[in-house]
Write a protein that holds these residues in place. Structure first.
Motif, mmCIF file in Angstrom:
data_model
loop_
_atom_site.group_PDB
_atom_site.id
_atom_site.type_symbol
_atom_site.label_atom_id
_atom_site.label_comp_id
_atom_site.label_asym_id
_atom_site.label_seq_id
_atom_site.Cartn_x
_atom_site.Cartn_y
_atom_site.Cartn_z
ATOM 1 N N LEU A 56 -32.071 -51.702 18.921
ATOM 2 C CA LEU A 56 -32.720 -53.218 19.635
ATOM 3 C C LEU A 56 -31.947 -54.142 20.257
ATOM 4 C CD1 LEU A 56 -35.839 -52.779 16.809
ATOM 5 C CD2 LEU A 56 -35.398 -51.998 19.576
ATOM 6 N N VAL A 57 -31.361 -54.818 21.135
ATOM 7 C CA VAL A 57 -30.478 -54.984 21.661
ATOM 8 C C VAL A 57 -31.089 -56.505 22.638
ATOM 9 C CG1 VAL A 57 -28.450 -55.609 23.300
ATOM 10 C CG2 VAL A 57 -29.344 -53.742 22.229
ATOM 11 N N ALA A 58 -31.684 -57.181 22.500
ATOM 12 C CA ALA A 58 -32.004 -58.780 22.572
ATOM 13 C C ALA A 58 -31.270 -59.656 24.339
ATOM 14 C CB ALA A 58 -32.463 -59.276 21.716
ATOM 15 N N THR A 59 -31.057 -60.136 24.547
ATOM 16 C CA THR A 59 -30.240 -61.297 25.372
ATOM 17 C C THR A 59 -31.134 -62.465 25.868
ATOM 18 O OG1 THR A 59 -28.876 -59.657 26.397
ATOM 19 C CG2 THR A 59 -28.760 -61.758 27.217
ATOM 20 N N VAL A 60 -30.637 -63.748 25.746
ATOM 21 C CA VAL A 60 -30.703 -64.773 25.142
ATOM 22 C C VAL A 60 -30.115 -65.490 26.449
ATOM 23 C CG1 VAL A 60 -32.397 -66.719 24.235
ATOM 24 C CG2 VAL A 60 -32.148 -64.359 22.883
ATOM 25 N N PRO A 61 -31.354 -66.491 26.858
ATOM 26 C CA PRO A 61 -30.196 -67.488 27.776
ATOM 27 C C PRO A 61 -30.184 -68.533 27.309
ATOM 28 C CG PRO A 61 -32.494 -66.468 28.898
ATOM 29 C CD PRO A 61 -32.343 -65.650 28.139
ATOM 30 N N VAL A 62 -29.176 -69.133 26.774
ATOM 31 C CA VAL A 62 -29.167 -70.908 26.430
ATOM 32 C C VAL A 62 -29.493 -71.509 27.231
ATOM 33 C CG1 VAL A 62 -27.613 -72.226 25.270
ATOM 34 C CG2 VAL A 62 -27.008 -70.293 25.372
ATOM 35 N N GLU A 63 -29.318 -71.627 28.756
ATOM 36 C CA GLU A 63 -30.657 -72.578 29.485
ATOM 37 C C GLU A 63 -30.381 -74.223 29.049
ATOM 38 O OE1 GLU A 63 -34.488 -71.107 29.703
ATOM 39 O OE2 GLU A 63 -33.430 -69.689 31.623
ATOM 40 N N SER A 64 -30.993 -74.187 28.495
ATOM 41 C CA SER A 64 -31.476 -76.162 27.797
ATOM 42 C C SER A 64 -31.608 -75.862 26.736
ATOM 43 C CB SER A 64 -31.705 -77.404 28.818
ATOM 44 O OG SER A 64 -33.436 -76.760 28.831
ATOM 45 N N ARG A 65 -31.575 -74.562 26.046
ATOM 46 C CA ARG A 65 -32.454 -74.850 24.778
ATOM 47 C C ARG A 65 -31.321 -75.442 23.698
ATOM 48 N NH1 ARG A 65 -36.456 -71.929 24.064
ATOM 49 N NH2 ARG A 65 -36.409 -70.313 25.356
ATOM 50 N N SER A 66 -32.010 -76.461 22.583
ATOM 51 C CA SER A 66 -31.119 -77.284 21.705
ATOM 52 C C SER A 66 -30.616 -76.407 20.838
ATOM 53 C CB SER A 66 -31.798 -78.629 20.864
ATOM 54 O OG SER A 66 -33.011 -77.873 20.163
ATOM 55 N N LEU A 67 -29.434 -76.860 20.170
ATOM 56 C CA LEU A 67 -28.840 -75.669 19.000
ATOM 57 C C LEU A 67 -30.367 -75.185 18.184
ATOM 58 C CD1 LEU A 67 -26.012 -74.278 18.007
ATOM 59 C CD2 LEU A 67 -26.025 -75.841 17.038
ATOM 60 N N ASP A 68 -30.939 -76.360 17.434
ATOM 61 C CA ASP A 68 -32.067 -75.783 16.618
ATOM 62 C C ASP A 68 -32.730 -74.992 16.843
ATOM 63 O OD1 ASP A 68 -31.454 -77.529 14.954
ATOM 64 O OD2 ASP A 68 -32.699 -78.931 15.216
ATOM 65 N N GLU A 69 -33.069 -74.906 17.832
ATOM 66 C CA GLU A 69 -33.862 -73.923 18.688
ATOM 67 C C GLU A 69 -33.294 -72.335 19.230
ATOM 68 O OE1 GLU A 69 -36.728 -76.672 21.929
ATOM 69 O OE2 GLU A 69 -34.877 -75.877 22.783
ATOM 70 N N LEU A 70 -32.205 -72.312 19.407
ATOM 71 C CA LEU A 70 -31.087 -71.025 19.414
ATOM 72 C C LEU A 70 -31.049 -70.563 18.284
ATOM 73 C CD1 LEU A 70 -28.651 -72.685 22.152
ATOM 74 C CD2 LEU A 70 -30.685 -71.327 22.005
ATOM 75 N N VAL A 71 -30.622 -71.171 16.432
ATOM 76 C CA VAL A 71 -31.003 -71.080 15.874
ATOM 77 C C VAL A 71 -32.465 -71.015 15.019
ATOM 78 C CG1 VAL A 71 -30.845 -71.666 13.227
ATOM 79 C CG2 VAL A 71 -29.421 -72.723 14.362
ATOM 80 N N GLU A 75 -33.054 -66.278 14.501
ATOM 81 C CA GLU A 75 -33.559 -65.842 13.275
ATOM 82 C C GLU A 75 -34.844 -65.435 13.467
ATOM 83 O OE1 GLU A 75 -32.337 -69.742 10.547
ATOM 84 O OE2 GLU A 75 -34.161 -70.057 11.475
ATOM 85 N N ALA A 76 -35.796 -65.764 14.244
ATOM 86 C CA ALA A 76 -37.191 -64.433 14.961
ATOM 87 C C ALA A 76 -36.714 -63.581 14.929
ATOM 88 C CB ALA A 76 -37.694 -65.605 16.097
ATOM 89 N N LEU A 77 -35.650 -63.321 15.866
ATOM 90 C CA LEU A 77 -35.493 -62.115 16.763
ATOM 91 C C LEU A 77 -34.815 -61.195 15.440
ATOM 92 C CD1 LEU A 77 -33.123 -63.000 19.657
ATOM 93 C CD2 LEU A 77 -35.419 -61.559 20.055
ATOM 94 N N TYR A 78 -34.003 -61.284 14.253
ATOM 95 C CA TYR A 78 -33.365 -60.604 13.400
ATOM 96 C C TYR A 78 -35.042 -60.171 12.420
ATOM 97 C CZ TYR A 78 -31.456 -60.485 8.989
ATOM 98 O OH TYR A 78 -31.430 -60.007 7.664
ATOM 99 N N GLU A 100 -21.127 -73.359 14.490
ATOM 100 C CA GLU A 100 -22.066 -74.167 14.014
ATOM 101 C C GLU A 100 -23.039 -73.209 13.677
ATOM 102 O OE1 GLU A 100 -24.139 -77.774 12.960
ATOM 103 O OE2 GLU A 100 -22.265 -77.302 12.986
ATOM 104 N N PHE A 101 -23.326 -72.395 14.280
ATOM 105 C CA PHE A 101 -23.975 -71.341 14.060
ATOM 106 C C PHE A 101 -24.243 -70.744 11.985
ATOM 107 C CE2 PHE A 101 -26.589 -70.022 18.508
ATOM 108 C CZ PHE A 101 -27.217 -70.350 17.431
ATOM 109 N N THR A 102 -22.797 -70.157 12.059
ATOM 110 C CA THR A 102 -22.863 -69.946 11.086
ATOM 111 C C THR A 102 -22.542 -70.630 9.742
ATOM 112 O OG1 THR A 102 -20.526 -69.836 10.709
ATOM 113 C CG2 THR A 102 -21.066 -68.053 11.815
#
Length: 336
Positions: A56-71, A75-78, A100-102
């Protein structure tokens, strides 16, 4: 739901017809190869493609999302079961984000596979066949039990160092629960996942439900520990003794309850835990009322927070006891 009549073909083979609409939608025709996976719970999975090896593969465009939103997104996709997660930013602002993610998230098996200025690729390295839901639930129980015990000791002894160690362990408990949750969620839509995990869906739900209660107890242990580090409770020795005694009773309810599911204790243990919970809750409510009538507002508020976490720990334990009773009834019905 459609029904199909089983027929005997050639004297040795049972056959059943496929729904025409399903066959057409999935490109199945005469001569097609189908994959048939029997499961212990009596279900038979028929698939046009063998999805056990598909990721199962997901691609997420970063766009203007904050780091907290990306984290939170990763986590939700996991948790919903994705194996590979790719964050893309064509503007080339991904430098240093992987580190920063790790630092911010800790999920079992999820590792950074690739990191460039335009993308970060995460990949889950743990397969279902290598996961023991039961053992991980037992481990989570041990972690949470030690957290709760140490959190109460930190209150009784005024030990801020012990309280901080409880707070640190909450990440480990969350990590363990996240992995259990991930595999349970995958089992809802993937029968191969069920087969590889080695439990029926009923059993997987029961372990997930128990793990959810354990995770909540861990959160309250962390809450108690943070009260110690932030407020340094200045409670009377008598009140500290009362809190310690109530916490011991709550822990006993919690331990008896988990034994009914994780250690196959007699069913009477679950009923005893429920009775003890009811008596404990009544006593806690009486103590809480007395605090607000006779103690200072500050002490009453702080002690009330501690007693609330003690009460909720017993309640979550009782939820586990009820699940133990339900499991016993389910297994008895299946054998009668």
């Amino acid at each position: 739901m459609e029904t199909r009549k089983v027929q005997l073909s050639g004297g040795t083979t049972y056959t059943v017809s496929l729904p025409k609409q399903w066959a057409e939608e999935h490109g199945v025709e005469a001569g097609s190869i189908l994959h048939v996976d029997p499961n212990e719970d009596g279900t038979l999975l028929v698939s046009s493609t063998h999805k056990a090896d598909d990721e199962l593969v997901a691609t997420v465009p970063v766009e203007s999302r904050s780091l907290d939103e990306l984290v939170r997104t990763v986590e939700a996709l996991y948790l919903v079961g994705y194996d590979r997660i790719c964050l893309r930013d064509p503007t080339g602002n991904m430098a240093g984000v992987a580190h920063e993610f790790t630092r911010r998230t800790s999920l079992s098996g999820l590792e950074v596979l690739e990191a460039t200025e335009t993308k970060i690729v995460f990949h889950n390295l743990i397969e279902a066949r290598n996961v023991s839901i039961r053992k991980n639930t037992i481990r989570l129980n041990l972690i949470v039990l030690s957290m709760y015990r140490d959190a109460i000791d930190a209150v009784v002894d005024g030990d801020e160092s012990l309280a901080r160690s409880v707070i640190d362990r909450d990440d480990e408990a969350d990590k363990m629960f996240a992995m259990i949750s991930r595999h349970f969620r995958r089992s809802l839509s993937n029968l191969q996942e069920v087969q590889q995990l080695g439990f029926t869906r009923d059993e997987l739900f029961e372990y997930y439900y128990v793990a959810r209660q354990l995770e909540r107890v861990g959160d309250h242990a962390e809450k108690i520990a943070r009260l110690v580090t932030r407020h340094a409770p200045d409670l009377s020795p008598e009140l500290v003794d009362t809190i310690g005694g109530m916490a011991d009773r709550s822990r006993a309810v919690f331990e008896r309850s988990t034994e009914t599911v994780l250690s196959n204790a007699p069913l009477e243990t679950a009923y005893q835990a429920l009775d003890d919970r009811t008596k404990l809750v009544a006593d806690l409510e009486a103590i809480d009322r007395d605090l607000y009538e006779h103690d200072s507002a500050g002490n009453a508020y702080l002690a009330g927070l501690l007693l609330d976490s003690i009460k909720r720990t017993a309640e979550y334990g009782a939820n586990i006891a009820e699940m133990g009773i339900q499991r016993e009834r389910r297994t008895c019905s299946a054998t009668e």
